[in-house]
Scaffold this active site. Sequence first.
Site, PDB file in Angstrom:
ATOM      1  N   GLU A  78      16.966  -6.685 -72.055  1.00 48.36           N
ATOM      2  CA  GLU A  78      17.040  -6.022 -73.364  1.00 48.36           C
ATOM      3  C   GLU A  78      16.260  -6.831 -74.410  1.00 48.36           C
ATOM      4  O   GLU A  78      16.438  -8.047 -74.518  1.00 48.36           O
ATOM      5  CB  GLU A  78      18.512  -5.942 -73.777  1.00 48.36           C
ATOM      6  CG  GLU A  78      18.759  -5.223 -75.094  1.00 48.36           C
ATOM      7  CD  GLU A  78      20.256  -5.191 -75.446  1.00 48.36           C
ATOM      8  OE1 GLU A  78      21.052  -5.896 -74.785  1.00 48.36           O
ATOM      9  OE2 GLU A  78      20.610  -4.457 -76.390  1.00 48.36           O
ATOM     10  N   LYS A 102      18.811   2.261 -77.136  1.00 50.08           N
ATOM     11  CA  LYS A 102      20.261   2.166 -76.967  1.00 50.08           C
ATOM     12  C   LYS A 102      20.962   3.243 -77.788  1.00 50.08           C
ATOM     13  O   LYS A 102      20.646   3.449 -78.963  1.00 50.08           O
ATOM     14  CB  LYS A 102      20.716   0.769 -77.436  1.00 50.08           C
ATOM     15  CG  LYS A 102      22.095   0.385 -76.976  1.00 50.08           C
ATOM     16  CD  LYS A 102      22.577  -0.861 -77.694  1.00 50.08           C
ATOM     17  CE  LYS A 102      22.152  -2.137 -77.024  1.00 50.08           C
ATOM     18  NZ  LYS A 102      22.774  -3.336 -77.630  1.00 50.08           N
ATOM     19  N   CYS A 125      22.040  -1.767 -71.980  1.00 42.63           N
ATOM     20  CA  CYS A 125      23.186  -2.650 -72.292  1.00 42.63           C
ATOM     21  C   CYS A 125      24.482  -1.935 -72.662  1.00 42.63           C
ATOM     22  O   CYS A 125      25.195  -1.448 -71.784  1.00 42.63           O
ATOM     23  CB  CYS A 125      22.772  -3.623 -73.396  1.00 42.63           C
ATOM     24  SG  CYS A 125      23.888  -5.039 -73.582  1.00 42.63           S
ATOM     25  N   SER A 167      23.659  -9.802 -72.597  1.00 44.98           N
ATOM     26  CA  SER A 167      25.116  -9.859 -72.638  1.00 44.98           C
ATOM     27  C   SER A 167      25.537 -11.321 -72.632  1.00 44.98           C
ATOM     28  O   SER A 167      25.332 -12.028 -71.652  1.00 44.98           O
ATOM     29  CB  SER A 167      25.647  -9.119 -71.404  1.00 44.98           C
ATOM     30  OG  SER A 167      27.029  -9.282 -71.276  1.00 44.98           O
ATOM     31  N   LYS A 171      34.279 -13.921 -67.849  1.00 50.85           N
ATOM     32  CA  LYS A 171      33.918 -12.524 -68.099  1.00 50.85           C
ATOM     33  C   LYS A 171      33.381 -11.869 -66.827  1.00 50.85           C
ATOM     34  O   LYS A 171      33.371 -10.640 -66.710  1.00 50.85           O
ATOM     35  CB  LYS A 171      32.825 -12.514 -69.180  1.00 50.85           C
ATOM     36  CG  LYS A 171      32.278 -11.157 -69.609  1.00 50.85           C
ATOM     37  CD  LYS A 171      31.179 -11.368 -70.654  1.00 50.85           C
ATOM     38  CE  LYS A 171      30.641 -10.078 -71.222  1.00 50.85           C
ATOM     39  NZ  LYS A 171      29.613 -10.319 -72.236  1.00 50.85           N
ATOM     40  N   LEU A 176      28.911 -42.414 -81.411  1.00 53.62           N
ATOM     41  CA  LEU A 176      29.723 -42.617 -80.213  1.00 53.62           C
ATOM     42  C   LEU A 176      30.902 -43.501 -80.607  1.00 53.62           C
ATOM     43  O   LEU A 176      30.729 -44.670 -80.961  1.00 53.62           O
ATOM     44  CB  LEU A 176      28.871 -43.289 -79.134  1.00 53.62           C
ATOM     45  CG  LEU A 176      29.349 -43.143 -77.693  1.00 53.62           C
ATOM     46  CD1 LEU A 176      29.264 -41.685 -77.247  1.00 53.62           C
ATOM     47  CD2 LEU A 176      28.496 -44.013 -76.776  1.00 53.62           C
ATOM     48  N   THR A 179      30.443 -33.849 -82.828  1.00 54.55           N
ATOM     49  CA  THR A 179      31.253 -34.045 -81.623  1.00 54.55           C
ATOM     50  C   THR A 179      32.645 -33.439 -81.754  1.00 54.55           C
ATOM     51  O   THR A 179      33.517 -33.709 -80.932  1.00 54.55           O
ATOM     52  CB  THR A 179      31.385 -35.556 -81.326  1.00 54.55           C
ATOM     53  OG1 THR A 179      32.065 -36.169 -82.424  1.00 54.55           O
ATOM     54  CG2 THR A 179      30.018 -36.203 -81.158  1.00 54.55           C
TER      55      THR A 179
END
Lengths: 590, 590
Positions: free
Chosen positions: A44, A125, A161, A188, A194, A335, A435
């Site tokens: 798509e 679409k 889609c 998608s 999923k 870090l 982070t």
Amino acid sequence: MAQLRIALAQTNPTVGDLSANADRLISWTREAAGRGAHLVVFTEMFLTGYPVEDLVLRTSFVEASIRTLDEVARRLADEGLGELPVVVGYVDRANLAPRVGQPKGAPLDAAALLHRGEVVTRTAKHHLPNYGVFDEYRYFVRGDRLPIFRLHGVDVAIAVCEDLWQEGGPVAVVGQAGAGLLISPNASPYEKEKDDVRLELCARRAREAGCALVYVNQVGGQDELVFDGDSIVVDASGELVARAGQFQEELLIVDLDDLPVSDAEPGTYPYDAGDGSTITVERLVLSDEPVAPYPAQQATIAPRLDTHAEVYAALVLAVRDYVAKNGFDSVILGLSGGIDSALTATIASDAIGPSRVHVVLMPSRYSSDHSLTDAQELVRRQGVHSRVVPIAEIVNAYEKEIELSGLAAENLQARVRGMLLMGLSNQHGHLVLTTGNKSELATGYSTLYGDSAGGFAPIKDVPKTMVWELAKWRNANTLPGFLLDAERPIPENSITKEPSAELRPDQRDTDSLPPYEVLDRLLDDYVEKDMGSQELIAAGHDPDLVARVIRLVDLAEYKRRQYPPGPKITPKNFGRDRRLPITNRWRETT
Amino acid sequence: MAQLRIALAQTNPTVGDLSANADRLISWTREAAGRGAHLVVFTEMFLTGYPVEDLVLRTSFVEASIRTLDEVARRLADEGLGELPVVVGYVDRANLAPRVGQPKGAPLDAAALLHRGEVVTRTAKHHLPNYGVFDEYRYFVRGDRLPIFRLHGVDVAIAVCEDLWQEGGPVAVVGQAGAGLLISPNASPYEKEKDDVRLELCARRAREAGCALVYVNQVGGQDELVFDGDSIVVDASGELVARAGQFQEELLIVDLDDLPVSDAEPGTYPYDAGDGSTITVERLVLSDEPVAPYPAQQATIAPRLDTHAEVYAALVLAVRDYVAKNGFDSVILGLSGGIDSALTATIASDAIGPSRVHVVLMPSRYSSDHSLTDAQELVRRQGVHSRVVPIAEIVNAYEKEIELSGLAAENLQARVRGMLLMGLSNQHGHLVLTTGNKSELATGYSTLYGDSAGGFAPIKDVPKTMVWELAKWRNANTLPGFLLDAERPIPENSITKEPSAELRPDQRDTDSLPPYEVLDRLLDDYVEKDMGSQELIAAGHDPDLVARVIRLVDLAEYKRRQYPPGPKITPKNFGRDRRLPITNRWRETT
């Protein structure tokens, strides 16, 4: 019955890079031709990339998309590939008269069939998703044409889609009109677990359309989204025939046998789409003659990754693409010796290689000894670049000018660290990675302009309990394509020690938050499942905790809006798909 | 022919504060009753406030809205106001079966008629706007019922907001079905010079509906939006009958004479809405008997503000409401001596009074003498709280730890200032106001986490040239309700001197940007008018400058996403309605 060899181009386009995407279309088509394909299907909006957001409201962008499509059709023919039909997604325009509330220029989420140097037919679409991460009523108008083209005797329909996900519309019309094959270009996004939904959907729609279905999906990171590929072919009964790998580009070749041969009359035919609209079927013929029988290749059905591998691979790909597509060469992060920054550094090393990862150790007066040693141990194991910048003197300089105490003083330390990282980023061109994890971000347990300052937030959608799980998974596993080659890259002590922000003496996360196992279950029910406070209590969560956590989550909305982008791995997140007014006096708990 | 006295409740609800909004409905209805009104009309979604964004996806919020409506109907009757019909907006639910892509619980942007303790009838918006700042396909499903209730012999129809703006739908049906009066609850945000469009629209729709039209609009600030009121009444020929003031709450009373008396049969009737849908008209009767003739009051037609007064009033109201609705008592901002921070401080003083405004003067090694003296002169004129915090020592402390040069060193200074303001905000509870204007923000001429750090950005949608105009306007004018009482509150030198960020020796904005008169014209054409590069050049802009500015604007997208909210005063802004992908390789100029 007839045979066809279909090439599914599971590719990683770059949004807006029309010429690079076009080049890629040419080279992948050449490979498909070399492997004997009769049809190549791209994803798509492949030529423009997906999602393009407000770019599509620019007339000049839509024109560039249409022009690129014409050019690429001619180039295919010029380069001797014109006989191989190509289906590809792009942005077109409906040329409607302008009116209030309609996207400027009436763009279409379109797909075209290219053959012999020409754009043979176009579709767009029909169902426009406008939920979760999708915003398509803002950008597009709906299509109402369904092309069915005959290729070597087989009628092939195209549906884009979302048209697979909704009842009625193109798939229902294919079922009425009849076709031998339905192909669907997709973009998608990945969501944790999923996959089975997607296969089940393809199977159901194949049975509804009464024909085999080819589902081709985009792969790659694009800002907050990461596309997982996982392209699928099912036969007319819904049985899985072929499946591409996840999180990697792949030209999946599949031989379909037993496709019905059609002699339906070319022309245009209106059909009731079953959703209150009419769809016009356009039947056309590229070639009537079936291909001579040939020995079919064994189709690939790529094995599925397990949940941790899948999520980790999604995060690595998201970081790799964000860095590359934004033109950075390197990343920088603080870090601390704790698990969040350790995992983020490891994802970065896997994505772009440890030689392009820079870490800064920024101890304060409250840092414990193990903070520095655990961070240094990670540097040793991974071979990333490191430097130590103590923050005490800078914090003192602020405190000489203004008096700060309590949370204000804690925030100052986090902000000094954030500003050091931004300074080094500006000076040396590194992308700053933040982070923070989802549990912290959800409850506002972070400092605005402090630990949340940066350009990309790799684990912003990962709850703390999953941060630990992913760290353990990575210490025991690797995947092809990871650029870090290290045994157990994350120091065990970073995984096992009790979490602390170390912004005051003997601080522990549990001073401010419930234990993360408890918190994450509650956040999942509140955010992902959208339960109200009564439902949460009925589901067994402690009433006081429900009240407290909901208040934290709803009040943290403002901070979350200023958070940098990061990949989504769950259906709901705290970004675009959970947007509360900042000025809001309603409380779930009152 | 019959008479009716209508009360237009041009009010300022708070999003989510259902009980306070309900209390306000009661008290305003009491006032309307005291002034002899026969009908009170509140604004769109008054009970919940507007816009509620993702709150509406929470089942418990929708339930609270419906429950509050029932309660307020009973309270009106309990308090002796039950005989006075009230029309009010709220959120209801369509109770559709769930499906993919439909908002959870299928919410409706609804309005109800309350009378004698009951909710007599309900309707919901038919046309859902999904452009600019509106996102309603995400939140709502469309309504398909149009109530026409007879009040003292006059048939009164109800159509919500956007239903006035689109062709077809409820207004077209009113024209077919026939009514004596059309009332429309609205939440229509302010846009610079939108007023005449609104009056023209009301006039056109009144003629189309064939009856008088009462347009009641929300007033007040809500995050990025500011609602201007400007409620309007026109007669059946489209002539203006009454108009409320801008940017203030007001109960506008209007006597309509010559309203047609109806004897149409009660019942439900389907009509073709002319937009592909069917709308069911529900006719019902509250009272058949016209009111006894009474002497009509002279209607108010409030004078319009001129453009500068209007924009300035919008900014003041936005700041006042953002501060109050978020529970702050005071604001803090950096005062540089330049025009942007001077104007922002003045807006704040007008909004909440100078005794609640705190300014910080933060000179650096590059600050010129006039920076401090001009800032001090503003402090003197306005009487705001001030303190001086030099930043040199803090900047030195950073530079001892890391080496920074060029832009990285400039950004550091801006960030130290931002962190000082955030520290004081955290310590003392002030809301930080940022002082960046739209021209800077558009071109990225600001520091992420530096001057852009804060909670609200009052002038983010004001181009630099208009910043100067507003400063001059304010030095010569005031408006009722402004809380600053000062002659010429802005030092002349801040208005006249050449703009500079003062982050390096002898820096001038024109080192990096074209002159603002040139830049602002180009930005307006590129952003507001959406012209492409070819069009911009054809319109007379310098080609090199077009290329340079477009590049700056498109690349500044990331910074703008992290900018705090601020009021919109133009149809297009850099927020929700100009959203480019961050990872985007397309350039308007290539």
